[in-house]
Write an enzyme that holds these catalytic residues in place. Sequence first.
Site, PDB file in Angstrom:
ATOM      1  N   HIS A 189      27.071  60.366  -1.199  1.00 36.34           N
ATOM      2  CA  HIS A 189      28.328  60.663  -0.491  1.00 36.34           C
ATOM      3  C   HIS A 189      28.859  59.380   0.147  1.00 36.34           C
ATOM      4  O   HIS A 189      28.144  58.708   0.904  1.00 36.34           O
ATOM      5  CB  HIS A 189      28.059  61.729   0.573  1.00 36.34           C
ATOM      6  CG  HIS A 189      29.273  62.227   1.281  1.00 36.34           C
ATOM      7  ND1 HIS A 189      30.144  63.146   0.738  1.00 36.34           N
ATOM      8  CD2 HIS A 189      29.771  61.924   2.506  1.00 36.34           C
ATOM      9  CE1 HIS A 189      31.121  63.404   1.608  1.00 36.34           C
ATOM     10  NE2 HIS A 189      30.923  62.663   2.692  1.00 36.34           N
ATOM     11  N   SER A 221      24.874  60.752   2.979  1.00 34.29           N
ATOM     12  CA  SER A 221      25.993  59.864   3.294  1.00 34.29           C
ATOM     13  C   SER A 221      25.455  58.487   3.639  1.00 34.29           C
ATOM     14  O   SER A 221      24.694  58.336   4.605  1.00 34.29           O
ATOM     15  CB  SER A 221      26.788  60.394   4.478  1.00 34.29           C
ATOM     16  OG  SER A 221      27.643  59.360   4.961  1.00 34.29           O
ATOM     17  N   ASP A 227      29.945  69.088   5.582  1.00 36.08           N
ATOM     18  CA  ASP A 227      29.725  67.701   6.015  1.00 36.08           C
ATOM     19  C   ASP A 227      29.807  67.602   7.532  1.00 36.08           C
ATOM     20  O   ASP A 227      30.842  67.911   8.124  1.00 36.08           O
ATOM     21  CB  ASP A 227      30.813  66.834   5.356  1.00 36.08           C
ATOM     22  CG  ASP A 227      30.648  65.344   5.612  1.00 36.08           C
ATOM     23  OD1 ASP A 227      29.682  64.948   6.286  1.00 36.08           O
ATOM     24  OD2 ASP A 227      31.503  64.589   5.116  1.00 36.08           O
ATOM     25  N   MET A 264      36.804  55.324   5.503  1.00 31.40           N
ATOM     26  CA  MET A 264      37.576  55.530   6.746  1.00 31.40           C
ATOM     27  C   MET A 264      38.524  54.361   6.969  1.00 31.40           C
ATOM     28  O   MET A 264      38.148  53.205   6.749  1.00 31.40           O
ATOM     29  CB  MET A 264      36.629  55.628   7.936  1.00 31.40           C
ATOM     30  CG  MET A 264      35.597  56.726   7.792  1.00 31.40           C
ATOM     31  SD  MET A 264      34.523  56.765   9.224  1.00 31.40           S
ATOM     32  CE  MET A 264      33.446  58.124   8.784  1.00 31.40           C
TER      33      MET A 264
HETATM   34  C1  DX5 Z   1      31.908  62.088   9.165  1.00 33.35           C
HETATM   35  C2  DX5 Z   1      31.453  61.837   7.740  1.00 33.35           C
HETATM   36  C3  DX5 Z   1      30.111  62.386   7.459  1.00 33.35           C
HETATM   37  C4  DX5 Z   1      29.011  61.763   8.262  1.00 33.35           C
HETATM   38  C5  DX5 Z   1      27.911  62.754   8.379  1.00 33.35           C
HETATM   39  O1  DX5 Z   1      33.203  61.639   9.293  1.00 33.35           O
HETATM   40  O2  DX5 Z   1      32.358  62.433   6.843  1.00 33.35           O
HETATM   41  O3  DX5 Z   1      29.807  62.312   6.068  1.00 33.35           O
HETATM   42  O4  DX5 Z   1      28.539  60.572   7.711  1.00 33.35           O
HETATM   43  O5  DX5 Z   1      26.972  62.236   9.252  1.00 33.35           O
HETATM   44  P1  DX5 Z   1      25.872  63.159   9.937  1.00 33.35           P
HETATM   45  O6  DX5 Z   1      25.114  63.830   8.835  1.00 33.35           O
HETATM   46  O7  DX5 Z   1      25.056  62.181  10.698  1.00 33.35           O
HETATM   47  O8  DX5 Z   1      26.605  64.150  10.777  1.00 33.35           O
HETATM   48 ZN    ZN Z   2      31.845  62.686   4.592  1.00 27.61          ZN
END
Ligand code: DX5
Ligand code: ZN
Length: 225
Positions: free
Chosen positions: A35, A10, A175, A39
């Site tokens: 990814h 991501s 995720d 938001m």
């Molecule tokens: C959260 C996102 C994730 C996030 C994951 O809302 O959808 O994709 O970036 O981050 P980590 O791997 O740091 O939990």
């Molecule tokens: Zn995500």
Amino acid sequence: MNRPLLIAPSILAANFAKLGQEVTDVVEAGADWVHLDVMDGHFVPNISFGPAVIKALRPLTKAVFDCHLMIAPADPYLAAFADAGCDYITVHAEAGPHLHRSLQSIRALGKKAGVSLNPATPVSALEHVIDDVDLILIMSVNPGFGGQSFIPEAANKIAQAKALIGNRDIALEVDGGITVETAPIVTRAGANVLVAGSAVYKGDGVDAYRKTVSGLRAAAEGGRA
Ligand code: DX5
Ligand code: ZN
């Protein structure tokens, strides 16, 4: 069906001041998908980036763009994300009253349709749309931020989603909070696409990311063995 194991970093955890480089570096380091966490400050309590940023990144790599829409409503923006070059477009089941219509719209745009479930949403929410999805994304944190801790109940949901998928050609993605510790838990439960933000974007540059991506892949393969 033993689907391929895919690592999907991501870019939410990347350095936004050099986002293009961060994308090409992570792909060169061995990432399978990119990814993209979108938001809106409404569906989730954070704002990230939109289709213009994705469109600017698109020419830099041939890697699959896996777009996770944490926006409500999503339907008015699906065409913009398709036009930006996303390959998978994933909407949240909680983001609107007409999930079936959203999924059909994504496929009508020529893209793969994904649906994501927040931690509190049961897998049964997918029963009546299962033939309209190409990807199921199980959230293992409450969406909105990187760097949160994995919610253990997600493993049970992954196993339930895998059972629902059966022999269908559907990717099962997870995720949130994926690390070398949690990766084998989720692959053992049946996930085949692992999103990871903060666990991948540690350090800086291709050499650092090669270590984090291959470390995650090895840990994840351990759960499939
Ligand atoms: C959260 C996102 C994730 C996030 C994951 O809302 O959808 O994709 O970036 O981050 P980590 O791997 O740091 O939990
Ligand atoms: Zn995500």
